[in-house]
Design an enzyme around this catalytic site. Structure first.
Site, PDB file in Angstrom:
ATOM      1  N   HIS A 145      11.064  41.927 -22.903  1.00  0.00           N
ATOM      2  CA  HIS A 145      11.285  43.433 -22.206  1.00  0.00           C
ATOM      3  C   HIS A 145      12.176  44.106 -23.127  1.00  0.00           C
ATOM      4  O   HIS A 145      13.754  43.471 -23.009  1.00  0.00           O
ATOM      5  CB  HIS A 145      11.530  43.881 -20.257  1.00  0.00           C
ATOM      6  CG  HIS A 145      10.989  45.247 -20.341  1.00  0.00           C
ATOM      7  ND1 HIS A 145      11.688  46.053 -20.341  1.00  0.00           N
ATOM      8  CD2 HIS A 145       9.917  45.877 -20.264  1.00  0.00           C
ATOM      9  CE1 HIS A 145      10.729  47.220 -20.111  1.00  0.00           C
ATOM     10  NE2 HIS A 145       9.624  47.196 -20.177  1.00  0.00           N
ATOM     11  N   ASP A 194       3.946  43.073 -16.853  1.00  0.00           N
ATOM     12  CA  ASP A 194       2.589  42.347 -17.842  1.00  0.00           C
ATOM     13  C   ASP A 194       1.776  41.162 -17.508  1.00  0.00           C
ATOM     14  O   ASP A 194       0.585  40.967 -17.182  1.00  0.00           O
ATOM     15  CB  ASP A 194       2.062  43.301 -18.810  1.00  0.00           C
ATOM     16  CG  ASP A 194       2.957  44.639 -18.839  1.00  0.00           C
ATOM     17  OD1 ASP A 194       2.376  45.475 -18.832  1.00  0.00           O
ATOM     18  OD2 ASP A 194       4.285  45.213 -19.961  1.00  0.00           O
TER      19      ASP A 194
HETATM   20  N1  CMC Z   1       7.982  35.309 -26.955  1.00  0.00           N
HETATM   21  C1  CMC Z   1       8.781  34.652 -28.583  1.00  0.00           C
HETATM   22  N2  CMC Z   1      10.217  35.242 -28.603  1.00  0.00           N
HETATM   23  C2  CMC Z   1      10.154  36.451 -28.453  1.00  0.00           C
HETATM   24  C3  CMC Z   1       9.308  37.408 -27.531  1.00  0.00           C
HETATM   25  C4  CMC Z   1       8.707  36.732 -26.762  1.00  0.00           C
HETATM   26  N3  CMC Z   1       7.647  36.937 -26.482  1.00  0.00           N
HETATM   27  N4  CMC Z   1      10.356  38.191 -27.362  1.00  0.00           N
HETATM   28  C5  CMC Z   1      11.658  38.326 -27.410  1.00  0.00           C
HETATM   29  N5  CMC Z   1      11.385  37.631 -29.162  1.00  0.00           N
HETATM   30  C6  CMC Z   1      12.516  36.344 -29.464  1.00  0.00           C
HETATM   31  C7  CMC Z   1      12.637  37.162 -30.591  1.00  0.00           C
HETATM   32  O1  CMC Z   1      12.119  36.776 -31.630  1.00  0.00           O
HETATM   33  C8  CMC Z   1      14.388  37.628 -30.761  1.00  0.00           C
HETATM   34  O2  CMC Z   1      14.653  35.717 -31.250  1.00  0.00           O
HETATM   35  P1  CMC Z   1      15.698  35.772 -32.306  1.00  0.00           P
HETATM   36  O3  CMC Z   1      16.691  36.602 -31.754  1.00  0.00           O
HETATM   37  O4  CMC Z   1      15.541  34.158 -32.668  1.00  0.00           O
HETATM   38  O5  CMC Z   1      15.615  36.003 -33.379  1.00  0.00           O
HETATM   39  C9  CMC Z   1      15.176  37.324 -29.365  1.00  0.00           C
HETATM   40  O6  CMC Z   1      13.911  36.950 -28.671  1.00  0.00           O
HETATM   41  C10 CMC Z   1      15.756  38.539 -29.259  1.00  0.00           C
HETATM   42  O7  CMC Z   1      14.024  39.206 -29.753  1.00  0.00           O
HETATM   43  P2  CMC Z   1      13.967  41.512 -29.210  1.00  0.00           P
HETATM   44  O8  CMC Z   1      12.553  41.292 -30.163  1.00  0.00           O
HETATM   45  O9  CMC Z   1      15.092  41.739 -30.371  1.00  0.00           O
HETATM   46  O10 CMC Z   1      13.798  41.990 -28.131  1.00  0.00           O
HETATM   47  P3  CMC Z   1      13.120  43.168 -28.082  1.00  0.00           P
HETATM   48  O11 CMC Z   1      13.331  43.722 -27.012  1.00  0.00           O
HETATM   49  O12 CMC Z   1      12.951  43.915 -29.475  1.00  0.00           O
HETATM   50  O13 CMC Z   1      11.284  43.491 -27.629  1.00  0.00           O
HETATM   51  C11 CMC Z   1       9.541  42.955 -26.316  1.00  0.00           C
HETATM   52  C12 CMC Z   1      11.287  43.713 -26.337  1.00  0.00           C
HETATM   53  C13 CMC Z   1       8.541  42.800 -25.058  1.00  0.00           C
HETATM   54  C14 CMC Z   1       8.901  43.986 -27.615  1.00  0.00           C
HETATM   55  C15 CMC Z   1       9.308  41.667 -26.928  1.00  0.00           C
HETATM   56  O14 CMC Z   1      10.006  40.305 -25.819  1.00  0.00           O
HETATM   57  C16 CMC Z   1       7.815  41.095 -27.221  1.00  0.00           C
HETATM   58  O15 CMC Z   1       7.161  41.171 -27.364  1.00  0.00           O
HETATM   59  N6  CMC Z   1       7.364  40.635 -26.138  1.00  0.00           N
HETATM   60  C17 CMC Z   1       6.026  40.293 -25.934  1.00  0.00           C
HETATM   61  C18 CMC Z   1       5.468  41.251 -25.385  1.00  0.00           C
HETATM   62  C19 CMC Z   1       5.404  41.931 -24.434  1.00  0.00           C
HETATM   63  O16 CMC Z   1       4.837  41.256 -23.166  1.00  0.00           O
HETATM   64  N7  CMC Z   1       5.361  43.192 -24.289  1.00  0.00           N
HETATM   65  C20 CMC Z   1       5.169  43.878 -23.239  1.00  0.00           C
HETATM   66  C21 CMC Z   1       6.746  44.631 -22.718  1.00  0.00           C
HETATM   67  S1  CMC Z   1       6.523  45.421 -20.872  1.00  0.00           S
HETATM   68  C22 CMC Z   1       5.417  47.228 -21.505  1.00  0.00           C
HETATM   69  C23 CMC Z   1       6.396  47.803 -20.635  1.00  0.00           C
HETATM   70  O17 CMC Z   1       7.195  47.798 -19.524  1.00  0.00           O
HETATM   71  O18 CMC Z   1       5.831  49.175 -20.334  1.00  0.00           O
END
Ligand code: CMC
Length: 391
Positions: free
Chosen positions: A269, A326
């Site tokens: 998240h 989700d």
């Molecule tokens: N699966 C695999 N790796 C992940 C995932 C995931 N779901 N989420 C983050 N990572 C990894 C990412 O590759 C990165 O790794 P590294 O540090 O080695 O490069 C690390 O974790 C940090 O990720 P980030 O992209 O900097 O994290 P973020 O805060 O920017 O992303 C997110 C948050 C929700 C976009 C992401 O976790 C994601 O894409 N999750 C899957 C989609 C999802 O479930 N979305 C719904 C979120 S809740 C919506 C709401 O509240 O309305």
């Protein structure tokens, strides 16, 4: 003229002052009007929470009765709007139908320039109640079954599920656990401060545009897979794993592979970095629902396995990637028999009181400043006109 600071996506900009929702992402705290989400989810119902968001206080019994009665009396959409449903092409996405129909309410229920409190409350009731009727009607239209009208005898969620699933050709019994789980889903989605759709509502609303059109802008923003569409993505992922005949291990390996763009949907998240408080509440109800007799969906077994592997895998633990709201809401909605393309529509029903609470807070603010961010211009410097087309 001063400096303009670049803040892509406004991640570090407080766009307004608000007294509605408090979030602390590090500590996993979410409160509506000061009340912890866990306490609201366990003790209240969606209509109580809608009232709380809109009025700032939980309702007493008289206030709740009055609010529920007004919702029931406002639940029928103008009969002429029914023709619109016939105009949408077969297979139209229900979010497209919802956004269009909610915007069209502006033509059936004109909004006066000067709003008094009674009119404002009536508009709020129309939107909260009719978004549910439109949602159910759009589903019935999509499957070609006769519409089921709302009933003043039923409460919010029962009314919705009956409009969705009652049919002259099938027996349909409301299940108390499903009613409760959907109610909880709506409560947990009712507000989340300045997210993309709420910011859209505040942006459009700040021009003092028609409130039905403003609500429709929230629906449009919510539609995207990066916002409201994520729970639908969870089910698509499970379906893909099932279709490929795997148990999820390969998918997890791919999600961990930095050369692949695939991610484990429903994990991680942007704001909640230790746990998502809404996910903890839903998990309990999700487990209860999935363990009910008759819930024999292979996707649920895959989901349980993904959850177990991910929670014990160093990759996910070290990055604090926990199942988010989700993940569980996708499973709950599927267990409730809600078709996958209706998931975001239910999110919109839940979020409507939040959008309207923000709209009311804004129009009653000391000053209504029109949203008008600036930009950092990165285009061509000054150049002079030259003819590129002989005339
Ligand atoms: N699966 C695999 N790796 C992940 C995932 C995931 N779901 N989420 C983050 N990572 C990894 C990412 O590759 C990165 O790794 P590294 O540090 O080695 O490069 C690390 O974790 C940090 O990720 P980030 O992209 O900097 O994290 P973020 O805060 O920017 O992303 C997110 C948050 C929700 C976009 C992401 O976790 C994601 O894409 N999750 C899957 C989609 C999802 O479930 N979305 C719904 C979120 S809740 C919506 C709401 O509240 O309305």
């Amino acid at each position: 003229t001063g400096y303009i600071t670049l803040d892509d996506g406004y991640g570090n900009t407080g766009a307004c002052e608000s007294a509605i929702t408090y979030i602390d992402g590090e500590k996993g705290i979410l409160r509506y009007r000061g009340y912890p989400i866990e306490e609201l989810a366990e003790n209240s119902r969606f209509t109580d929470v809608a009232y709380l968001l809109l009025h700032g206080e939980l309702p007493n019994i008289d206030q709740l009765t009055q609010f529920s009665t007004q919702l029931n009396e406002s639940s029928i959409i103008h009969e002429d709007m029914h023709h619109f449903f016939n105009g949408f092409p077969r297979g139209s996405h229900p979010m497209g139908i919802l956004a269009t129909m909610v915007a069209s309410l502006s033509t059936f229920y004109p909004v006066p320039d000067q709003l008094d409190t009674a009119t404002e409350i009536q508009i709020v009731a129309n939107l909260i109640s009719q978004v549910r009727t439109i949602a159910a009607f759009s589903y019935k239209k999509s499957i070609g079954e006769p519409l089921v009208y709302p009933s003043y005898k039923l409460k919010y969620v029962r009314n919705f599920l009956t409009m969705m699933f009652a049919s002259p050709v099938r027996d349909y019994q409301l299940d108390d656990d499903i009613v409760r789980a959907i109610d909880m889903f709506l409560i947990l989605h009712a507000d989340h401060e300045q997210n993309c759709s709420t910011s859209s509502v505040r942006t459009a609303g700040s021009s003092l545009a028609n409130v039905y059109a403003v609500a429709s802008s929230g629906i449009a923003a919510l539609w995207g897979p990066r916002h409201g569409g994520a729970n639908q993505e969870v089910i698509s992922m499970l379906e893909q794993i099932h279709a490929e005949g795997g148990d999820g291990t390969e998918f997890i390996n791919q999600a961990k592979d930095k050369n692949s763009s695939s991610r484990l949907m429903g994990f991680g998240h942007r704001v909640y970095k230790n746990f998502d408080p809404r996910a903890l509440v839903l998990k309990k109800h999700c487990d209860k629902l999935l363990n009910k007799p008759g819930m024999n969906d292979p996707l649920f077994d895959i989901a349980r396995r993904l959850e177990e592997i991910a929670l014990n895998d160093d990759y996910f633990i070290s990055r604090k990637l926990y199942p988010n709201v989700d993940f569980y809401s996708g499973l709950i909605l599927r267990a409730a028999g809600i078709p996958t393309n209706m998931f975001t529509v239910l999110f919109a029903m839940g979020r409507m009181p939040g959008w309207l609470a923000h709209w009311r807070e804004m129009i009653h603010g000391e000053t209504v400043t029109i949203y008008r961010p600036r930009q950092i211009y990165v285009g061509e410097p000054l150049r002079h006109y030259k003819n590129t087309i002989p005339r």
